[in-house]
Design a protein around this motif. Structure first.
Motif, PDB file in Angstrom:
ATOM      1  N   PRO A   1       0.834  -1.215   0.000  1.00  0.00           N
ATOM      2  CA  PRO A   1       0.000   0.000   0.000  1.00  0.00           C
ATOM      3  C   PRO A   1       0.863   1.257   0.000  1.00  0.00           C
ATOM      4  O   PRO A   1       1.962   1.255   0.546  1.00  0.00           O
ATOM      5  CB  PRO A   1      -0.783  -0.118   1.312  1.00  0.00           C
ATOM      6  N   ALA A   2       0.348   2.304  -0.654  1.00  0.00           N
ATOM      7  CA  ALA A   2       1.055   3.585  -0.695  1.00  0.00           C
ATOM      8  C   ALA A   2       0.429   4.519   0.338  1.00  0.00           C
ATOM      9  O   ALA A   2      -0.685   4.275   0.814  1.00  0.00           O
ATOM     10  CB  ALA A   2       0.922   4.185  -2.082  1.00  0.00           C
ATOM     11  N   SER A   3       1.132   5.572   0.691  1.00  0.00           N
ATOM     12  CA  SER A   3       0.567   6.600   1.582  1.00  0.00           C
ATOM     13  C   SER A   3       0.335   7.868   0.781  1.00  0.00           C
ATOM     14  O   SER A   3       1.281   8.442   0.247  1.00  0.00           O
ATOM     15  CB  SER A   3       1.543   6.911   2.717  1.00  0.00           C
ATOM     16  N   PHE A   4      -0.920   8.243   0.638  1.00  0.00           N
ATOM     17  CA  PHE A   4      -1.243   9.520  -0.012  1.00  0.00           C
ATOM     18  C   PHE A   4      -1.847  10.435   1.038  1.00  0.00           C
ATOM     19  O   PHE A   4      -2.279   9.976   2.098  1.00  0.00           O
ATOM     20  CB  PHE A   4      -2.258   9.315  -1.147  1.00  0.00           C
ATOM     21  N   ASP A   5      -1.916  11.707   0.722  1.00  0.00           N
ATOM     22  CA  ASP A   5      -2.561  12.639   1.640  1.00  0.00           C
ATOM     23  C   ASP A   5      -4.074  12.504   1.440  1.00  0.00           C
ATOM     24  O   ASP A   5      -4.648  13.122   0.543  1.00  0.00           O
ATOM     25  CB  ASP A   5      -2.082  14.067   1.303  1.00  0.00           C
ATOM     26  N   MET A   6      -4.697  11.643   2.243  1.00  0.00           N
ATOM     27  CA  MET A   6      -6.118  11.333   2.034  1.00  0.00           C
ATOM     28  C   MET A   6      -6.983  12.227   2.930  1.00  0.00           C
ATOM     29  O   MET A   6      -7.013  12.055   4.150  1.00  0.00           O
ATOM     30  CB  MET A   6      -6.390   9.859   2.347  1.00  0.00           C
ATOM     31  N   GLN A   7      -7.703  13.159   2.303  1.00  0.00           N
ATOM     32  CA  GLN A   7      -8.612  14.062   3.027  1.00  0.00           C
ATOM     33  C   GLN A   7     -10.041  13.714   2.627  1.00  0.00           C
ATOM     34  O   GLN A   7     -10.357  13.695   1.435  1.00  0.00           O
ATOM     35  CB  GLN A   7      -8.340  15.529   2.642  1.00  0.00           C
ATOM     36  N   ALA A   8     -10.903  13.465   3.623  1.00  0.00           N
ATOM     37  CA  ALA A   8     -12.277  13.025   3.304  1.00  0.00           C
ATOM     38  C   ALA A   8     -13.000  14.032   2.403  1.00  0.00           C
ATOM     39  O   ALA A   8     -13.780  13.638   1.530  1.00  0.00           O
ATOM     40  CB  ALA A   8     -13.057  12.806   4.596  1.00  0.00           C
ATOM     41  N   GLY A   9     -12.716  15.320   2.573  1.00  0.00           N
ATOM     42  CA  GLY A   9     -13.394  16.356   1.788  1.00  0.00           C
ATOM     43  C   GLY A   9     -13.048  16.291   0.302  1.00  0.00           C
ATOM     44  O   GLY A   9     -13.716  16.911  -0.534  1.00  0.00           O
ATOM     45  N   ASP A  10     -12.006  15.537  -0.049  1.00  0.00           N
ATOM     46  CA  ASP A  10     -11.602  15.431  -1.454  1.00  0.00           C
ATOM     47  C   ASP A  10     -12.322  14.301  -2.189  1.00  0.00           C
ATOM     48  O   ASP A  10     -12.032  14.031  -3.357  1.00  0.00           O
ATOM     49  CB  ASP A  10     -10.091  15.142  -1.560  1.00  0.00           C
ATOM     50  N   TRP A  11     -13.197  13.585  -1.464  1.00  0.00           N
ATOM     51  CA  TRP A  11     -13.819  12.396  -2.061  1.00  0.00           C
ATOM     52  C   TRP A  11     -15.336  12.498  -1.984  1.00  0.00           C
ATOM     53  O   TRP A  11     -15.884  12.934  -0.982  1.00  0.00           O
ATOM     54  CB  TRP A  11     -13.361  11.132  -1.313  1.00  0.00           C
ATOM     55  N   VAL A  12     -16.012  12.110  -3.094  1.00  0.00           N
ATOM     56  CA  VAL A  12     -17.488  12.094  -3.072  1.00  0.00           C
ATOM     57  C   VAL A  12     -18.000  10.696  -3.368  1.00  0.00           C
ATOM     58  O   VAL A  12     -17.389   9.941  -4.136  1.00  0.00           O
ATOM     59  CB  VAL A  12     -18.134  13.058  -4.105  1.00  0.00           C
ATOM     60  N   TYR A  13     -19.138  10.410  -2.765  1.00  0.00           N
ATOM     61  CA  TYR A  13     -19.782   9.109  -2.971  1.00  0.00           C
ATOM     62  C   TYR A  13     -20.049   8.895  -4.457  1.00  0.00           C
ATOM     63  O   TYR A  13     -20.591   9.772  -5.135  1.00  0.00           O
ATOM     64  CB  TYR A  13     -21.100   9.081  -2.191  1.00  0.00           C
ATOM     65  N   ARG A  14     -19.678   7.729  -4.992  1.00  0.00           N
ATOM     66  CA  ARG A  14     -19.838   7.473  -6.422  1.00  0.00           C
ATOM     67  C   ARG A  14     -20.872   6.388  -6.702  1.00  0.00           C
ATOM     68  O   ARG A  14     -21.601   6.432  -7.674  1.00  0.00           O
ATOM     69  CB  ARG A  14     -18.478   7.044  -7.006  1.00  0.00           C
ATOM     70  N   GLY A  15     -20.915   5.392  -5.826  1.00  0.00           N
ATOM     71  CA  GLY A  15     -21.847   4.284  -6.034  1.00  0.00           C
ATOM     72  C   GLY A  15     -21.408   3.091  -5.218  1.00  0.00           C
ATOM     73  O   GLY A  15     -20.387   3.143  -4.521  1.00  0.00           O
ATOM     74  N   GLU A  16     -22.207   2.021  -5.279  1.00  0.00           N
ATOM     75  CA  GLU A  16     -21.842   0.834  -4.511  1.00  0.00           C
ATOM     76  C   GLU A  16     -22.522  -0.395  -5.075  1.00  0.00           C
ATOM     77  O   GLU A  16     -23.511  -0.316  -5.792  1.00  0.00           O
ATOM     78  CB  GLU A  16     -22.188   0.995  -3.031  1.00  0.00           C
ATOM     79  N   GLY A  17     -21.952  -1.540  -4.743  1.00  0.00           N
ATOM     80  CA  GLY A  17     -22.593  -2.816  -5.042  1.00  0.00           C
ATOM     81  C   GLY A  17     -22.942  -3.455  -3.713  1.00  0.00           C
ATOM     82  O   GLY A  17     -23.088  -2.760  -2.697  1.00  0.00           O
ATOM     83  N   ASN A  18     -23.035  -4.762  -3.714  1.00  0.00           N
ATOM     84  CA  ASN A  18     -23.400  -5.461  -2.486  1.00  0.00           C
ATOM     85  C   ASN A  18     -22.227  -5.499  -1.497  1.00  0.00           C
ATOM     86  O   ASN A  18     -22.423  -5.454  -0.292  1.00  0.00           O
ATOM     87  CB  ASN A  18     -23.832  -6.891  -2.850  1.00  0.00           C
ATOM     88  N   ALA A  19     -21.009  -5.566  -2.036  1.00  0.00           N
ATOM     89  CA  ALA A  19     -19.858  -5.797  -1.170  1.00  0.00           C
ATOM     90  C   ALA A  19     -18.939  -4.575  -1.006  1.00  0.00           C
ATOM     91  O   ALA A  19     -18.203  -4.484  -0.025  1.00  0.00           O
ATOM     92  CB  ALA A  19     -19.039  -6.965  -1.716  1.00  0.00           C
ATOM     93  N   ASN A  20     -18.973  -3.658  -1.967  1.00  0.00           N
ATOM     94  CA  ASN A  20     -18.014  -2.539  -1.958  1.00  0.00           C
ATOM     95  C   ASN A  20     -18.701  -1.219  -2.240  1.00  0.00           C
ATOM     96  O   ASN A  20     -19.766  -1.181  -2.859  1.00  0.00           O
ATOM     97  CB  ASN A  20     -16.935  -2.786  -3.020  1.00  0.00           C
TER      98      ASN A  20
END
Ligand SMILES: O=P(O)(O)O[C@@H]1[C@@H](OP(=O)(O)O)[C@H](OP(=O)(O)O)[C@H](O)[C@H](OP(=O)(O)O)[C@H]1OP(=O)(O)O
Ligand SMILES: Nc1ncnc2c1ncn2[C@@H]1O[C@H](COP(=O)(O)OP(=O)(O)OP(=O)(O)O)[C@@H](O)[C@H]1O
Length: 448
Positions: A13-32
């Motif tokens: 795994p890599a380490s990125f600067d992950m800020q929740a405000g930079d991400w928007v809900y896109r969709g989902e299936g049953n498992a992910n």
């Protein structure tokens, strides 16, 4: 064959600067569940973050016994989830890739996540999630997610001519073969004639929302039948087809079909989708390998699965990534050597169960097709409106498979039960053999 230890270093795994405000809900299936990057950083534009979900805990009693949730079991759970994220990526690339073609697999990059990040994403996503999916939640324990190219969204950077659009099509084709397994009982012989999807509809939908779509047409490699299958998916999509125009999901019309009024040049698009499917080796390969990995059918597989459990060659524990890699390598090797007898291969019970499970994964993948510029600049509308696929010049597109994770071996008993329910319901509603469907695999046999 490379082992898990070799893979652990390849898929760090890599380490990125992950800020929740930079991400928007896109969709989902049953498992992910998936989030799209909307931040300004230079490394992540065009990426989706794929996170795993788990059932919402039923016991909300605050006095419930929490002796099981001490630090060490928390850590164990986190490690288990990180391993699962890692194994999914390796499974997709190294087990599924060689079976359907490496070009159809999207690159995944694992990434570290903090508990705060997950918590904030969960809160932000909650109001946007469909109610049909809220019996599961984002797994709060995961500390590793997967980044993958967003095949649907449109980056602002992509310059477009006026009137041009980016189109993304998502198809979940399901089972591309009619089983010929000799292990299917006489009582269930309908399985040799009517494909699983066509029978399953009677269990999943009422008469009004059933679709004419038959996967055997889509997988047929026959121009007329492939086009017919695409038309049927547009008419009643039942979540087997989704269409996105410039990243926006086109909702269904009142009949459960795609609202074609919102799809530019929809008639031409349907033909182009069929032409792309016909130009690619993906579907014929997918259907064929689903079939070759499922020679016993669940009816013949179940006794082998039970025997493997009794003998201790399979246990309650899910297979390791090495188990999957070995099973896939053995399958390929057997095929390269001529497959002894493809209808009754000499394989041990564990191998039979793992091959069956790889087939289960392949029966549930989705195919994404992205057309960068639509309508295609290479072709005038009058030419293409004729729908002459033989001379069609295809637009620039990218096609890939998504959702190719390993399925849980523990679901085998459920598959047997479900299989019988599907057959029973179909026979109950279609008792007259003469009136039952015939989903035939041979080209030209079916008049459509
Ligand atoms: O059994 P099926 O054919 O209904 O497939 C399930 C899918 O249903 P659908 O495609 O709508 O018919 C089901 O899809 P939905 O939840 O209906 O969108 C899942 O993909 C499920 O897989 P998993 O449990 O998430 O690993 C799928 O279960 P698996 O059979 O792949 O385990
Ligand atoms: N690379 C991608 N680009 C764009 N959209 C994607 C991508 N991967 C997934 N999606 C979107 O997210 C949705 C859910 O993803 P995915 O199929 O991986 O979930 P899942 O829970 O594993 O599915 P299932 O219900 O079949 O088990 C997809 O139906 C698709 O719309």
């Amino acid at each position: 064959m490379q082992t898990a230890t070799a893979h652990a270093s390849m898929y760090q795994p890599a380490s990125f600067d992950m800020q929740a405000g930079d991400w928007v809900y896109r969709g989902e299936g049953n498992a992910n569940i998936l989030f799209a990057y909307i931040g300004e950083g230079s490394e992540l534009p065009g990426q989706l973050l794929r996170l795993t979900k788990r059932g919402v805990p039923q016991n909300t009693d605050i006095n419930a016994d929490d002796s099981d949730t001490d630090d060490s079991s928390f850590n164990k759970e986190q490690e288990k989830l990180s391993l699962q994220a890692h194994n999914n990526v390796v499974f997709t690339k190294e087990v599924i890739g060689p079976l359907i073609g490496a070009d159809y697999i999207l690159q995944h990059q694992l990434v570290y996540l903090s508990s705060k990040f997950i918590e904030q994403l969960s809160l932000a996503a909650e109001p946007l999630r469909p109610s049909s999916r809220t019996h599961k939640q984002i797994d709060p324990m995961q500390r590793v997610g997967a980044l993958v190219r967003d095949m649907i969204n449109v980056l602002e950077l992509t310059p477009k001519q006026p009137g041009e659009h980016t189109i993304a099509i998502e198809i979940k084709p399901k089972w591309g073969f009619v089983p010929s397994s000799k292990y299917i009982s006489q009582a269930n012989s309908v399985k040799h004639r009517v494909c699983r999807h066509c029978m399953h509809q009677y269990l999943k939908h009422d008469k009004d929302s059933m679709s004419e779509y038959c996967p055997i047409d889509l997988f047929s490699n026959n121009c007329t039948r492939v086009k017919h299958a695409v038309d049927c998916l547009f008419d009643v999509s039942n979540d087997r087809l989704r269409v996105f125009v410039d990243g926006t999901h086109i909702a269904g019309d009142e009949n459960g079909g795609i609202d074609v009024a919102k799809v530019p040049h929809s008639q031409q698009l349907k033909q182009t989708i069929a032409d792309i499917i016909l130009a690619e080796k993906l579907l014929p390969r997918l259907g064929s390998v689903q079939n070759r990995l499922d020679v016993f059918d669940i009816e013949g597989l179940f006794p082998r699965y039970k025997r493997a459990l009794e003998a201790g060659v399979l246990t309650e524990k899910e297979p390791s990534i090495d188990d999957w890699l070995e099973a896939a390598a053995r399958f390929r090797q057997r095929e390269e050597q001529g497959g002894s007898n493809v209808n009754a291969p000499v394989v041990d019970d564990k191998q039979a169960a793992l091959e069956f499970m790889i087939s289960v994964t392949l029966k549930d993948v989705s195919v994404l097709i992205r057309i960068e510029s639509w309508p295609s600049a290479s072709k005038s509308e009058s030419e293409s409106a004729e729908g002459d696929s033989s001379s069609a010049k295809l637009p620039e597109y990218h096609i890939a498979v998504i959702d190719a994770d390993a399925k849980k071996l523990a679901k085998v008993p459920k598959y047997l039960k479900n299989d019988q329910e599907i057959v029973d319901r179909y026979l109950e509603t279609n008792p007259n053999v003469a009136q039952q469907k015939a989903c035939c695999e041979q080209q030209g046999e079916k008049d459509i």
